[in-house]
Design a protein around this motif. Structure first.
Motif, short mmCIF file in Angstrom:
data_model
loop_
_atom_site.label_atom_id
_atom_site.label_comp_id
_atom_site.label_asym_id
_atom_site.label_seq_id
_atom_site.Cartn_x
_atom_site.Cartn_y
_atom_site.Cartn_z
N ILE A 1 74.79 17.03 93.91
CA ILE A 1 75.55 17.79 93.73
C ILE A 1 76.24 17.58 92.38
O ILE A 1 76.87 18.46 91.38
N ALA A 2 76.53 16.00 92.07
CA ALA A 2 76.85 15.67 90.74
C ALA A 2 76.11 15.98 89.77
O ALA A 2 76.42 16.55 88.73
N ALA A 3 74.59 15.77 90.05
CA ALA A 3 73.95 16.26 88.79
C ALA A 3 73.96 17.95 88.42
O ALA A 3 73.80 18.17 87.34
N HIS B 1 75.17 19.43 85.00
CA HIS B 1 74.13 20.50 84.20
C HIS B 1 74.72 21.93 84.21
O HIS B 1 74.63 22.41 83.26
N LEU B 2 75.53 22.38 85.14
CA LEU B 2 75.96 23.50 85.13
C LEU B 2 77.72 23.46 85.12
O LEU B 2 78.38 23.77 85.95
N ALA C 1 62.87 20.09 87.44
CA ALA C 1 62.71 19.22 86.78
C ALA C 1 64.08 18.14 86.81
O ALA C 1 63.87 16.82 87.22
N LEU C 2 65.32 18.53 86.96
CA LEU C 2 66.51 18.10 86.84
C LEU C 2 66.52 17.43 88.22
O LEU C 2 66.97 16.44 88.58
N LEU D 1 73.33 30.38 87.11
CA LEU D 1 72.48 29.87 86.00
C LEU D 1 72.19 31.28 84.87
O LEU D 1 71.52 32.14 85.47
N ASP D 2 73.03 31.44 84.14
CA ASP D 2 72.78 32.89 83.30
C ASP D 2 73.24 34.12 84.08
O ASP D 2 72.55 34.97 83.72
#
Length: 141
Positions: free
Chosen positions: A16-18, A22-23, A91-92, A32-33
């Protein structure tokens, strides 16, 4: 709508932190978009595994070495191809290990398999074009 489930190694809070990093400017659930819809799905409180075949769950359990109780669910709009976006997000999420499963095979894909373009049972990860071609009804274009 196409769906990918990601089972990252590590703790749910780390994932969740990542996603928050990232977003940025968003909170759970994320987008995302406006074309990828990202949420955490839990077996206990959500729908995770509710429409999976038991054999597919067993394959996943074997791949990760335990029975996961949560996953990142990514729904991809049919308005876009989405391959590049999904690969970037995978990848993330799988940076520290884990696997992803798409709508087209029951194979638990590692980030190395995804990034190398590995072919398993005639398909690459998130290979909706080849899957649709393979399953197209005769006489339909």
């Amino acid at each position: 709508m196409r769906t990918v489930f990601v089972f990252p190694a590590g703790e749910r809070a780390e994932t969740i932190a990542a996603l928050d990093r990232h977003l940025n400017q968003q909170r759970h659930p994320w987008t995302l978009d406006g074309n990828l819809y990202i949420d955490i799905d839990e077996e206990q409180n959500g729908c995770l595994f509710s429409d999976w075949e038991p054999d597919d769950v067993a394959v996943l359990d074997g791949a990760v070495g335990f029975h996961p109780t949560w996953a990142v669910q990514i729904d991809i709009s049919g308005r876009i191809d989405g391959t590049a976006e999904v690969h970037q997000l995978i990848a993330l999420l799988l940076e520290h290990g884990g696997v992803a499963i798409d709508d087209y095979s029951a194979h638990p894909w590692t980030v190395q398999e995804i990034q190398s373009g590995a072919v398993i049972d005639g398909l690459r990860f998130f290979d909706f074009r080849a899957y649709n071609e393979r399953n197209r009804e005769p006489g339909r274009s």
